[in-house]
Design a protein around this motif. Structure first.
Motif, PDB file in Angstrom:
ATOM      1  N   ILE A 207       0.826  -1.211   0.000  1.00 38.07           N
ATOM      2  CA  ILE A 207       0.000   0.000   0.000  1.00 38.07           C
ATOM      3  C   ILE A 207       0.858   1.259   0.000  1.00 38.07           C
ATOM      4  CG2 ILE A 207      -1.717   1.284   1.353  1.00 38.07           C
ATOM      5  CD1 ILE A 207      -2.574  -1.565   2.414  1.00 38.07           C
ATOM      6  N   GLY A 208       2.031   1.198   0.605  1.00 31.64           N
ATOM      7  CA  GLY A 208       2.901   2.358   0.663  1.00 31.64           C
ATOM      8  C   GLY A 208       3.697   2.609  -0.592  1.00 31.64           C
ATOM      9  N   ASP A 209       3.604   1.731  -1.576  1.00 30.80           N
ATOM     10  CA  ASP A 209       4.369   1.912  -2.806  1.00 30.80           C
ATOM     11  C   ASP A 209       3.730   2.990  -3.674  1.00 30.80           C
ATOM     12  OD1 ASP A 209       6.538   0.708  -4.628  1.00 30.80           O
ATOM     13  OD2 ASP A 209       4.768   0.773  -5.915  1.00 30.80           O
ATOM     14  N   GLY A 210       4.567   3.740  -4.378  1.00 33.66           N
ATOM     15  CA  GLY A 210       4.050   4.833  -5.202  1.00 33.66           C
ATOM     16  C   GLY A 210       3.214   4.390  -6.369  1.00 33.66           C
ATOM     17  N   THR A 211       3.404   3.158  -6.815  1.00 32.85           N
ATOM     18  CA  THR A 211       2.688   2.642  -7.979  1.00 32.85           C
ATOM     19  C   THR A 211       1.427   1.872  -7.613  1.00 32.85           C
ATOM     20  OG1 THR A 211       4.768   2.483  -9.210  1.00 32.85           O
ATOM     21  CG2 THR A 211       2.920   1.200 -10.036  1.00 32.85           C
ATOM     22  N   TRP A 212       1.452   1.177  -6.478  1.00 27.47           N
ATOM     23  CA  TRP A 212       0.396   0.227  -6.158  1.00 27.47           C
ATOM     24  C   TRP A 212      -0.519   0.665  -5.011  1.00 27.47           C
ATOM     25  CZ3 TRP A 212      -0.428  -4.069  -9.125  1.00 27.47           C
ATOM     26  CH2 TRP A 212       0.594  -4.430 -10.019  1.00 27.47           C
ATOM     27  N   LYS A 213      -0.316   1.818  -4.460  1.00 29.73           N
ATOM     28  CA  LYS A 213      -1.097   2.215  -3.285  1.00 29.73           C
ATOM     29  C   LYS A 213      -2.573   2.398  -3.641  1.00 29.73           C
ATOM     30  CE  LYS A 213       0.112   7.110  -3.941  1.00 29.73           C
ATOM     31  NZ  LYS A 213       0.811   8.262  -3.344  1.00 29.73           N
ATOM     32  N   GLY A 214      -3.425   2.126  -2.654  1.00 24.66           N
ATOM     33  CA  GLY A 214      -4.862   2.279  -2.850  1.00 24.66           C
ATOM     34  C   GLY A 214      -5.607   1.897  -1.586  1.00 24.66           C
ATOM     35  N   PRO A 215      -6.890   2.124  -1.541  1.00 24.48           N
ATOM     36  CA  PRO A 215      -7.695   1.713  -0.382  1.00 24.48           C
ATOM     37  C   PRO A 215      -7.730   0.193  -0.271  1.00 24.48           C
ATOM     38  CG  PRO A 215      -9.105   2.435  -2.187  1.00 24.48           C
ATOM     39  CD  PRO A 215      -7.703   2.753  -2.594  1.00 24.48           C
ATOM     40  N   TYR A 216      -7.906  -0.296   0.956  1.00 24.16           N
ATOM     41  CA  TYR A 216      -7.852  -1.739   1.146  1.00 24.16           C
ATOM     42  C   TYR A 216      -8.850  -2.182   2.209  1.00 24.16           C
ATOM     43  CZ  TYR A 216      -5.290  -0.870   5.508  1.00 24.16           C
ATOM     44  OH  TYR A 216      -4.936  -0.446   6.769  1.00 24.16           O
ATOM     45  N   GLU A 217      -9.121  -3.464   2.196  1.00 22.14           N
ATOM     46  CA  GLU A 217      -9.865  -4.124   3.262  1.00 22.14           C
ATOM     47  C   GLU A 217      -9.155  -5.424   3.583  1.00 22.14           C
ATOM     48  OE1 GLU A 217     -13.732  -5.602   2.104  1.00 22.14           O
ATOM     49  OE2 GLU A 217     -13.197  -5.468  -0.022  1.00 22.14           O
ATOM     50  N   MET A 233       5.107  -2.000 -17.168  1.00 21.80           N
ATOM     51  CA  MET A 233       5.977  -2.928 -16.446  1.00 21.80           C
ATOM     52  C   MET A 233       6.788  -3.795 -17.418  1.00 21.80           C
ATOM     53  SD  MET A 233       3.624  -4.169 -13.219  1.00 21.80           S
ATOM     54  CE  MET A 233       2.234  -4.708 -14.234  1.00 21.80           C
ATOM     55  N   GLY A 234       7.926  -4.285 -16.925  1.00 21.89           N
ATOM     56  CA  GLY A 234       8.770  -5.176 -17.707  1.00 21.89           C
ATOM     57  C   GLY A 234       9.171  -6.385 -16.887  1.00 21.89           C
ATOM     58  N   TRP A 235       9.898  -7.301 -17.518  1.00 18.96           N
ATOM     59  CA  TRP A 235      10.412  -8.482 -16.830  1.00 18.96           C
ATOM     60  C   TRP A 235      11.725  -8.891 -17.474  1.00 18.96           C
ATOM     61  CZ3 TRP A 235      10.849 -13.615 -18.910  1.00 18.96           C
ATOM     62  CH2 TRP A 235      10.398 -13.734 -20.239  1.00 18.96           C
ATOM     63  N   SER A 236      12.519  -9.617 -16.727  1.00 21.82           N
ATOM     64  CA  SER A 236      13.773 -10.127 -17.274  1.00 21.82           C
ATOM     65  C   SER A 236      13.993 -11.549 -16.772  1.00 21.82           C
ATOM     66  CB  SER A 236      14.960  -9.239 -16.879  1.00 21.82           C
ATOM     67  OG  SER A 236      15.144  -9.250 -15.473  1.00 21.82           O
ATOM     68  N   GLY A 254       7.663   3.774  -8.632  1.00 23.78           N
ATOM     69  CA  GLY A 254       7.528   2.754  -7.600  1.00 23.78           C
ATOM     70  C   GLY A 254       8.017   1.413  -8.114  1.00 23.78           C
ATOM     71  N   HIS A 255       7.432   0.346  -7.625  1.00 19.48           N
ATOM     72  CA  HIS A 255       7.877  -0.985  -8.011  1.00 19.48           C
ATOM     73  C   HIS A 255       7.106  -1.502  -9.226  1.00 19.48           C
ATOM     74  CE1 HIS A 255       9.612  -0.894  -3.944  1.00 19.48           C
ATOM     75  NE2 HIS A 255      10.497  -1.730  -4.454  1.00 19.48           N
ATOM     76  N   GLY A 256       7.685  -2.552  -9.830  1.00 20.94           N
ATOM     77  CA  GLY A 256       7.053  -3.183 -10.974  1.00 20.94           C
ATOM     78  C   GLY A 256       6.141  -4.310 -10.550  1.00 20.94           C
ATOM     79  N   GLY A 257       6.208  -5.426 -11.272  1.00 16.48           N
ATOM     80  CA  GLY A 257       5.232  -6.480 -11.081  1.00 16.48           C
ATOM     81  C   GLY A 257       5.540  -7.452  -9.961  1.00 16.48           C
ATOM     82  N   TYR A 258       4.624  -8.375  -9.790  1.00 19.54           N
ATOM     83  CA  TYR A 258       4.752  -9.495  -8.860  1.00 19.54           C
ATOM     84  C   TYR A 258       3.847 -10.591  -9.400  1.00 19.54           C
ATOM     85  CZ  TYR A 258       0.089  -8.413  -7.127  1.00 19.54           C
ATOM     86  OH  TYR A 258      -1.273  -8.217  -7.050  1.00 19.54           O
ATOM     87  N   LEU A 259       3.885 -11.776  -8.803  1.00 20.33           N
ATOM     88  CA  LEU A 259       3.060 -12.881  -9.274  1.00 20.33           C
ATOM     89  C   LEU A 259       1.996 -13.242  -8.239  1.00 20.33           C
ATOM     90  CD1 LEU A 259       5.627 -15.245 -11.063  1.00 20.33           C
ATOM     91  CD2 LEU A 259       3.917 -13.741 -12.103  1.00 20.33           C
ATOM     92  N   PHE A 260       0.800 -12.808  -8.480  1.00 22.73           N
ATOM     93  CA  PHE A 260      -0.447 -13.237  -7.831  1.00 22.73           C
ATOM     94  C   PHE A 260      -0.553 -12.868  -6.358  1.00 22.73           C
ATOM     95  CE2 PHE A 260       0.263 -15.920 -11.536  1.00 22.73           C
ATOM     96  CZ  PHE A 260      -0.902 -15.625 -12.231  1.00 22.73           C
ATOM     97  N   TYR A 261       0.165 -13.485  -5.485  1.00 20.37           N
ATOM     98  CA  TYR A 261       0.026 -13.266  -4.043  1.00 20.37           C
ATOM     99  C   TYR A 261       1.234 -12.471  -3.576  1.00 20.37           C
ATOM    100  CZ  TYR A 261      -1.341 -14.620   0.770  1.00 20.37           C
ATOM    101  OH  TYR A 261      -1.753 -14.643   2.090  1.00 20.37           O
ATOM    102  N   PHE A 262       1.036 -11.166  -3.331  1.00 16.46           N
ATOM    103  CA  PHE A 262       2.173 -10.312  -3.006  1.00 16.46           C
ATOM    104  C   PHE A 262       2.722 -10.660  -1.630  1.00 16.46           C
ATOM    105  CE2 PHE A 262       3.933  -6.644  -0.837  1.00 16.46           C
ATOM    106  CZ  PHE A 262       4.923  -6.265  -1.719  1.00 16.46           C
ATOM    107  N   MET A 263       4.061 -10.811  -1.562  1.00 16.98           N
ATOM    108  CA  MET A 263       4.714 -11.107  -0.289  1.00 16.98           C
ATOM    109  C   MET A 263       5.780 -10.084   0.077  1.00 16.98           C
ATOM    110  SD  MET A 263       4.788 -15.280  -0.643  1.00 16.98           S
ATOM    111  CE  MET A 263       4.701 -15.340  -2.436  1.00 16.98           C
ATOM    112  N   SER A 264       6.546  -9.628  -0.900  1.00 17.66           N
ATOM    113  CA  SER A 264       7.536  -8.576  -0.653  1.00 17.66           C
ATOM    114  C   SER A 264       8.008  -8.039  -2.001  1.00 17.66           C
ATOM    115  CB  SER A 264       8.732  -9.103   0.149  1.00 17.66           C
ATOM    116  OG  SER A 264       9.450 -10.059  -0.601  1.00 17.66           O
ATOM    117  N   TRP A 265       8.579  -6.829  -1.982  1.00 17.46           N
ATOM    118  CA  TRP A 265       9.118  -6.242  -3.206  1.00 17.46           C
ATOM    119  C   TRP A 265      10.505  -6.780  -3.490  1.00 17.46           C
ATOM    120  CZ3 TRP A 265       5.669  -4.673  -6.184  1.00 17.46           C
ATOM    121  CH2 TRP A 265       4.584  -3.905  -5.765  1.00 17.46           C
ATOM    122  N   ASP A 266      10.961  -6.525  -4.716  1.00 20.84           N
ATOM    123  CA  ASP A 266      12.294  -6.926  -5.166  1.00 20.84           C
ATOM    124  C   ASP A 266      12.498  -8.435  -5.019  1.00 20.84           C
ATOM    125  OD1 ASP A 266      12.925  -4.229  -5.670  1.00 20.84           O
ATOM    126  OD2 ASP A 266      13.400  -3.936  -3.556  1.00 20.84           O
TER     127      ASP A 266
END
Length: 318
Positions: A207-217, A233-236, A254-266
């Protein structure tokens, strides 16, 4: 990246024990301060020989294209797509002092012929095509599996079929693209909501990321964030010790992508096994006890039957 080049750049010539810092005052202070990176175009278009100006240092490289190399003074790097890449070098001299330098490498052309490793097509489909989409294998038992980091064949706990239906996680689609129009693009369709693992640290990082932040429940302990994924977004793909890793570069906002269930950046995702229709990835992420957890995610292509049928992997590190 071609395997013959990967073997060259990923050879570690010296162990970490050779990098011990020695603080003896009689050692010269200016041991590696004149370090430079020298870049020379390679024989093939969009390849570059990257080397140090000194051979008396231990070099650790970040090539800016998702690949790293350790313990070698020169590497052959490939950049299939145009872009501005930052090549970074950290070096150790005999006195243990470090010196870090970087250069900007502007690549103005593309060369899709460099993408000749079959793993690219397994992940992204036909080179030059519209891309390949993956979803979670939601009916497979333990489609997210918590593993023993010291014995990856031992499962500690996993999701039951459709365990995350309430968070709408199974609507998500991840598309990998490799073509001249979009380059190495990653497109993520989250149906308007993204789901993070069930702890506050992961939720707040997202939520604190500049790209992905938004309201949540909070649904079933997970943080479900209302957000639209970025479009650029890109990938390598990189390879180390015979293992393939998918990485999502950061964006300027901010950060780029992730796969399905977010756990941590980078986070890097190890492609543990793959076929035309199935993919298993490993990821190491922080856990609530300030340690590291190992998880496996099972993916399928849309339209592939989901469930516990045996998988005939075409490539596997298991």
């Amino acid at each position: 990246m071609k395997n013959k080049y990967m073997m060259a750049i990923l050879l570690t010539a010296l162990s970490a024990a050779g990098c011990t810092i020695d603080e003896r005052p009689e050692l010269p202070e200016e041991r590696v301060t004149d370090l430079k990176i020298i870049v020379t175009p390679g024989e093939q278009q969009n390849t570059y020989l990257i080397r140090t100006n000194r051979t008396d240092v231990i070099a650790f490289w970040d090539l800016g294209n998702g690949n790293k190399a350790s313990g070698v003074n020169e590497v052959l790097a490939e950049y299939p797509f145009p872009g501005n890449y930052t090549v970074s070098l950290e070096a150790y001299g005999v006195n243990g002092k470090t010196n870090s330098v970087s250069v900007k490498l502007a690549v103005t052309t593309q060369n899709l012929d460099l993408l000749d490793d079959p793993m690219y097509e397994y992940i992204a489909g036909e080179i030059g095509g519209d891309g390949k989409t993956w979803v979670l294998d939601s009916l497979r038992n333990k489609h997210l599996d918590l593993l023993n980091p010291n014995n990856v064949t031992e499962s500690w706990w996993g999701w039951s079929p459709l365990a995350k239906s309430a968070s709408k996680l199974y609507n998500d689609k991840a598309t990998f693209i490799l073509n001249s129009e979009k380059g190495s693009a990653f497109e993520y369709d989250n149906g308007g909501q993204s789901t993070t693992q069930d702890n506050e640290a992961s939720g707040m990082a997202f939520i604190g990321d500049g790209t992905w932040k938004g309201p949540y429940e909070i649904i079933g302990g997970d943080y479900v964030v209302t957000v639209t994924p970025p479009k650029n977004m890109g990938w390598s793909l990189s390879q180390t010790g015979g293992r393939y890793y998918i990485t999502f570069p950061s964006l300027s906002s901010g950060h780029g992508g992730y796969l399905f269930y977010f756990m941590s950046w980078d986070t890097q995702y190890e492609v543990r096994a793959i076929s035309e229709t199935h993919m298993k990835v490993f990821t190491w992420t922080p856990n609530n006890d300030s340690g590291t957890s190992l998880r496996a995610l099972y993916l399928i292509t849309p339209g592939t039957p989901s469930g516990d049928d045996p998988i005939e992997w075409e490539w596997s590190f298991d």
